[in-house]
Every structure is written in C-alpha cells, then in structure tokens.
Design a protein around this motif. Sequence first.
Motif, mmCIF file in Angstrom:
data_model
loop_
_atom_site.group_PDB
_atom_site.id
_atom_site.type_symbol
_atom_site.label_atom_id
_atom_site.label_comp_id
_atom_site.label_asym_id
_atom_site.label_seq_id
_atom_site.Cartn_x
_atom_site.Cartn_y
_atom_site.Cartn_z
ATOM 1 N N HIS A 235 0.813 -1.214 0.000
ATOM 2 C CA HIS A 235 0.000 0.000 0.000
ATOM 3 C C HIS A 235 0.850 1.268 0.000
ATOM 4 O O HIS A 235 0.408 2.307 -0.492
ATOM 5 C CB HIS A 235 -0.925 -0.010 1.215
ATOM 6 N N THR A 236 2.077 1.186 0.502
ATOM 7 C CA THR A 236 2.923 2.388 0.534
ATOM 8 C C THR A 236 3.468 2.738 -0.843
ATOM 9 O O THR A 236 3.976 3.849 -1.031
ATOM 10 C CB THR A 236 4.110 2.188 1.498
ATOM 11 N N GLN A 237 3.385 1.815 -1.801
ATOM 12 C CA GLN A 237 3.961 2.027 -3.125
ATOM 13 C C GLN A 237 2.915 2.271 -4.208
ATOM 14 O O GLN A 237 3.270 2.516 -5.358
ATOM 15 C CB GLN A 237 4.807 0.805 -3.510
ATOM 16 N N VAL A 238 1.640 2.191 -3.834
ATOM 17 C CA VAL A 238 0.582 2.350 -4.839
ATOM 18 C C VAL A 238 0.652 3.720 -5.497
ATOM 19 O O VAL A 238 0.465 3.851 -6.716
ATOM 20 C CB VAL A 238 -0.806 2.090 -4.211
ATOM 21 N N SER A 239 0.933 4.763 -4.720
ATOM 22 C CA SER A 239 1.008 6.103 -5.309
ATOM 23 C C SER A 239 2.141 6.188 -6.324
ATOM 24 O O SER A 239 2.014 6.863 -7.360
ATOM 25 C CB SER A 239 1.195 7.161 -4.220
ATOM 26 N N GLU A 240 3.257 5.499 -6.078
ATOM 27 C CA GLU A 240 4.355 5.472 -7.047
ATOM 28 C C GLU A 240 3.930 4.746 -8.322
ATOM 29 O O GLU A 240 4.293 5.161 -9.434
ATOM 30 C CB GLU A 240 5.573 4.777 -6.438
ATOM 31 N N LEU A 241 3.197 3.652 -8.156
ATOM 32 C CA LEU A 241 2.690 2.912 -9.326
ATOM 33 C C LEU A 241 1.764 3.792 -10.150
ATOM 34 O O LEU A 241 1.862 3.830 -11.391
ATOM 35 C CB LEU A 241 1.957 1.656 -8.856
ATOM 36 N N VAL A 265 -2.533 -2.610 -11.955
ATOM 37 C CA VAL A 265 -3.751 -2.926 -11.214
ATOM 38 C C VAL A 265 -3.635 -2.397 -9.794
ATOM 39 O O VAL A 265 -2.590 -2.556 -9.148
ATOM 40 C CB VAL A 265 -4.009 -4.451 -11.181
ATOM 41 N N VAL A 266 -4.702 -1.771 -9.309
ATOM 42 C CA VAL A 266 -4.826 -1.417 -7.898
ATOM 43 C C VAL A 266 -5.976 -2.233 -7.331
ATOM 44 O O VAL A 266 -7.068 -2.254 -7.910
ATOM 45 C CB VAL A 266 -5.071 0.092 -7.696
ATOM 46 N N ALA A 267 -5.719 -2.928 -6.233
ATOM 47 C CA ALA A 267 -6.714 -3.839 -5.649
ATOM 48 C C ALA A 267 -7.053 -3.430 -4.224
ATOM 49 O O ALA A 267 -6.206 -2.915 -3.493
ATOM 50 C CB ALA A 267 -6.183 -5.269 -5.667
ATOM 51 N N ILE A 268 -8.311 -3.668 -3.852
ATOM 52 C CA ILE A 268 -8.776 -3.406 -2.495
ATOM 53 C C ILE A 268 -9.486 -4.654 -1.974
ATOM 54 O O ILE A 268 -10.314 -5.248 -2.675
ATOM 55 C CB ILE A 268 -9.735 -2.201 -2.439
ATOM 56 N N THR A 272 -10.997 -5.990 4.640
ATOM 57 C CA THR A 272 -10.038 -5.284 5.494
ATOM 58 C C THR A 272 -9.788 -3.845 5.084
ATOM 59 O O THR A 272 -9.232 -3.074 5.869
ATOM 60 C CB THR A 272 -8.696 -6.027 5.477
ATOM 61 N N GLY A 273 -10.149 -3.503 3.851
ATOM 62 C CA GLY A 273 -9.841 -2.177 3.331
ATOM 63 C C GLY A 273 -8.402 -2.048 2.864
ATOM 64 O O GLY A 273 -7.963 -0.958 2.464
ATOM 65 N N ALA A 274 -7.642 -3.146 2.881
ATOM 66 C CA ALA A 274 -6.237 -3.120 2.477
ATOM 67 C C ALA A 274 -6.110 -2.846 0.978
ATOM 68 O O ALA A 274 -6.851 -3.402 0.169
ATOM 69 C CB ALA A 274 -5.563 -4.434 2.823
ATOM 70 N N ILE A 275 -5.152 -1.992 0.631
ATOM 71 C CA ILE A 275 -4.907 -1.598 -0.752
ATOM 72 C C ILE A 275 -3.536 -2.128 -1.178
ATOM 73 O O ILE A 275 -2.567 -2.043 -0.428
ATOM 74 C CB ILE A 275 -4.968 -0.072 -0.918
ATOM 75 N N SER A 276 -3.451 -2.660 -2.387
ATOM 76 C CA SER A 276 -2.185 -3.135 -2.931
ATOM 77 C C SER A 276 -2.146 -2.852 -4.428
ATOM 78 O O SER A 276 -3.155 -2.466 -5.032
ATOM 79 C CB SER A 276 -2.000 -4.632 -2.674
ATOM 80 N N GLY A 277 -0.985 -3.059 -5.018
ATOM 81 C CA GLY A 277 -0.844 -2.818 -6.449
ATOM 82 C C GLY A 277 -0.074 -3.943 -7.115
ATOM 83 O O GLY A 277 0.654 -4.708 -6.462
ATOM 84 N N SER A 278 -0.233 -4.039 -8.423
ATOM 85 C CA SER A 278 0.544 -5.007 -9.199
ATOM 86 C C SER A 278 0.724 -4.457 -10.607
ATOM 87 O O SER A 278 0.027 -3.530 -11.036
ATOM 88 C CB SER A 278 -0.150 -6.371 -9.244
ATOM 89 N N LEU A 279 1.673 -5.029 -11.308
ATOM 90 C CA LEU A 279 1.953 -4.594 -12.672
ATOM 91 C C LEU A 279 2.422 -5.781 -13.487
ATOM 92 O O LEU A 279 3.283 -6.552 -13.043
ATOM 93 C CB LEU A 279 3.051 -3.521 -12.680
ATOM 94 N N THR A 280 1.839 -5.954 -14.652
ATOM 95 C CA THR A 280 2.394 -6.829 -15.667
ATOM 96 C C THR A 280 2.925 -5.932 -16.772
ATOM 97 O O THR A 280 2.201 -5.045 -17.259
ATOM 98 C CB THR A 280 1.342 -7.792 -16.231
ATOM 99 N N MET A 281 4.181 -6.115 -17.143
ATOM 100 C CA MET A 281 4.772 -5.272 -18.185
ATOM 101 C C MET A 281 5.454 -6.155 -19.222
ATOM 102 O O MET A 281 5.948 -7.246 -18.918
ATOM 103 C CB MET A 281 5.768 -4.284 -17.591
#
Length: 490
Positions: A235-241, A265-268, A272-281
């Motif tokens: 969640h701390t890196q989602v803004s960078e993504l 992708v940003v997922a919730i 829990t309300g937890a936020i995470s991110g992922s990337l396929t490149m």
Amino acid sequence: MRLTLLSVALAYAEIRSIDAACRQLSVQFPNDLFFPNSSNYTAEQTAYWSETTVLTPNCVFRPANAAAVSAGLKIVSKNNSPFAVRSGGHMPVPGAASTDDGVLFAMSAINTKKLVNNNVAQLGPGQSWLTVYSWLSQYDLAVAGGRYAPVGVGGYLLGGGISYFGSEVGWGANNLVNVEVVLADGRIVNANATSNPDLFWALKGGSNNFGIVTRFDIKTFSVPHVYGGNLAYDHTQVSELVDATASFVAPGGGSDDNNAAIVPVVAISPATGAISGSLTMCYRGSDPNPAALANFTKIQAQSSDAGLRTFSDFMTLSSSQGTRGLRWLFRNTGVKVIPGSISLINETFTDYTLSNIKNIESVKGATVMTSIQPITVNWLKAAKAAGGEPIGLDPANGAFIASLVICQWDDASDDDTMNAYATGVVDAIAAAAKKAGADYPFVYLNDAAKGQEVFKYYGGGTSLAKLKAIQRTYDPNGVFKRLEASGFKL
C-alpha cells in the motif's frame, strides 16, 4: 388467464424444439452429442473461467469440424431451438457463451494450428492463446492475441482484442487476413478483403452476431524475446505505481514506444480495506532495461519476476493469474488521456470503494480491482491503416484508457451485490471523467458487463446501422438474432 396459457404454450413449444434438436443431433453425431449426467457433458458444461457463466444446457454438441458445425446449425435452426457457442469460455458475462435452455456448441475439438508461408497462423476457435504462443515459439513468432493464458481465440478476436502489441499492429482483429465462418443457413464461407468483405469487416469486433467462426487466419510477426514479468507493490507504493502509469501514458512517455505495454492494477480487499498494487509489463525485444519502463523498474517492488525470456515463457507467467472456479465480473468505460486522468481513475475507484465498503465487506472471497489499459494514438492509427473495423475509433480524438473494474467473489448469493457495486464505481469513474473533460465514449466489448451498451459507440455512432444491415444480409431469417445466446446483441 389468456396470457398465462399462451406463456405456458410457448414454453412447452420451446422445450419440444430443444428436445427435437438434441435428439436429431444425437442420431447424426452419436459420439459428439452429450446429455446431462455424462462425463463429457460435465466437462464441457463447466469449462468456463467464471462460475457466473456455468449454466445447464439441455445437451452439448462438440463438432469436430466446420462441416459438423454446418449440419448442427441446420438442425437447431430447423427446430427453432435456442443455442449458444463457446470458444474459450473466458468472458464472465452470464449467457454470453452458455445457456440454460438449448444446445451448447462447444468448439473445443476445432483446435487447428497451422503455419502458412511462415507469416499466417491458421487457428481453430478451440485453442487458448497460451497454446498458440507455445506452438509459435519454436518459430520465434507471435500474434496479436490475448494477454492471459486461458483466454480463447474465438471470443477475443470477435470482440476486437487488446494485446501486448497493439501500439504496433492495432486491435487483434486488425491482424486477421481471413475468417472461415458457418452462416445461419449452413453455408461455409471465407470472409476476407476480397471475398465477403462486408462480413469480414463486421466480424472484426461485431461479436458472434453473424455466424459461427471455425477458423481464424491471423498474421504472425517475429518476437524472439521480450523483457517482462509481474511485479507486486504494497500500500505504501501504490502512489508510485499510479504516478509511473501517468508518466507512461503522457505525451512523450513510455507509451510512445510501440514495443512497450503495461497492465497496472490497484486492488482493495473489502474485508479489510487493504490496498495493494501489481503490474504486468512487456517490452518486445532483447533490451534488459528498456527506457519506456524505467519509471516502473525504479520502484522497489515487493516482488518481481521481470526479465528477458521468450514471449511464450512470459505468457506462461499469466497462468496463475485470475483463478478459475471463482465468480468474476468485468465492467469498463473510456477515459481520455489528459493530465490527471490516471489519478482521477484511481482516486475515484478508491474513494467510491472505501465509501461504500460496508455494502461489500461481508462478501465472501471478495476482491475489487481497477486496471488501466492504455489505447495509444499509434494503436488507433495502426487499426485504421490495416483497413479498419466496426470499432472505428478516430486517432484524431487522441489516446484513451479502457478503464476496467474487476471483481471476484465466491458465492452466487452475492452476485447482485457485486454487480451493483461494479455498476456504481464505473458510473462514478465515467461521471468524474466527464466533469474533468476526459469523457471518451467507448466500452470495450471483451471487458464489458451484461447490459452495457457497446455497439452504440462504435465508429463514433456510425457502425451500428451498418452492422445490422450486414446481419440482415447474411442471416435474413434472424437465426442468430432470435436463437443464439449472446452477451451483446446488435
């Protein structure tokens, strides 16, 4: 009372027509027609990616070739029996490729793979894209196919098709050179630039409204290696993504390089309300550090398997994405690329989800996601240069995002809740885009939800009338309009 009796009579007539079709198919194709409670029936009836699309046809017909499709289509048409056609079964729209009432044409046995002149792949609709990529890898070739391993050849191409190579070659369907299709009257015809060219145009994005396709001939191109993989962020890196994605799609950003493609992708988690991110490149070529992706690779991801590999090996990585056997939902809208549009999508998705989280927090197994799918100006120029298609988007209107919301959950009892959530969040994104001057009237068919209007946006509103006229020409009795189950009718 009269209406009730009429309804009962019509329902009884439909049951008789379906039963007659199944019986006649069983007589003519005893080894390829399956009834409930048989292992072959169950295997085909459940061969869908999303549990939302697993329905119960009266019988399953698994034709071996185009001639069998022709004979089967004549039987269901003669008996006025409803039917459905399934290629890979990846689209999560209930009734798009399945039916509770009628005959299911399961195309899994029509799995042609043939390379012609080292530049055209002839593919049966029963293939998955991973199978195709694995086969082409021995020749260092690829095609503009699906981005996920289980996606089927047929539905993807009939819906247009977003690939990792779109900025170079346009929509997947723009790379077709010929389509073999069985028409409503059973005729087997080829559609290409010189034979039935109007039908050829319609099939490149017009979905399954014109016939049953039994072979796609698609251009290949050289792809010995790609740099790519999957990255995960906390969640701390989602803004960078999100910032890196905004830089990528901006003029002068990484998206200007036709070899570069991303799926952020940003997922919730509603529980829990937890936020995470992922990337396929994916970057076409042998550069181990492509500048177009530098804004992403400089982020210290929680995990990454990015590296140089064959395209087939890269696509194998997607086999673990999108678990089969869950309930899935896609819904999307267009957002014009302007300064701030990526942040607008992410903030609207996040704010709407967290503000309405009480509605979905108790949904078992739920995850909600937003994905950015950039469609560049070069992509639209390549589509136009290839001869166009019903989608017909004008490059002069600029680049846009096919803004996708993805939902997964476990239980059918929560279907209405998740559909309501998806409708609400996508409507919120569309409204925010319109307010910001970033409205882009478009819905990508392969990521659309049931009830979304797709064809009204094709060609800026000019394609639908032409599509309907072509349908009347090739199916004057309305077999596909009346009898075929479909996610998106004209």
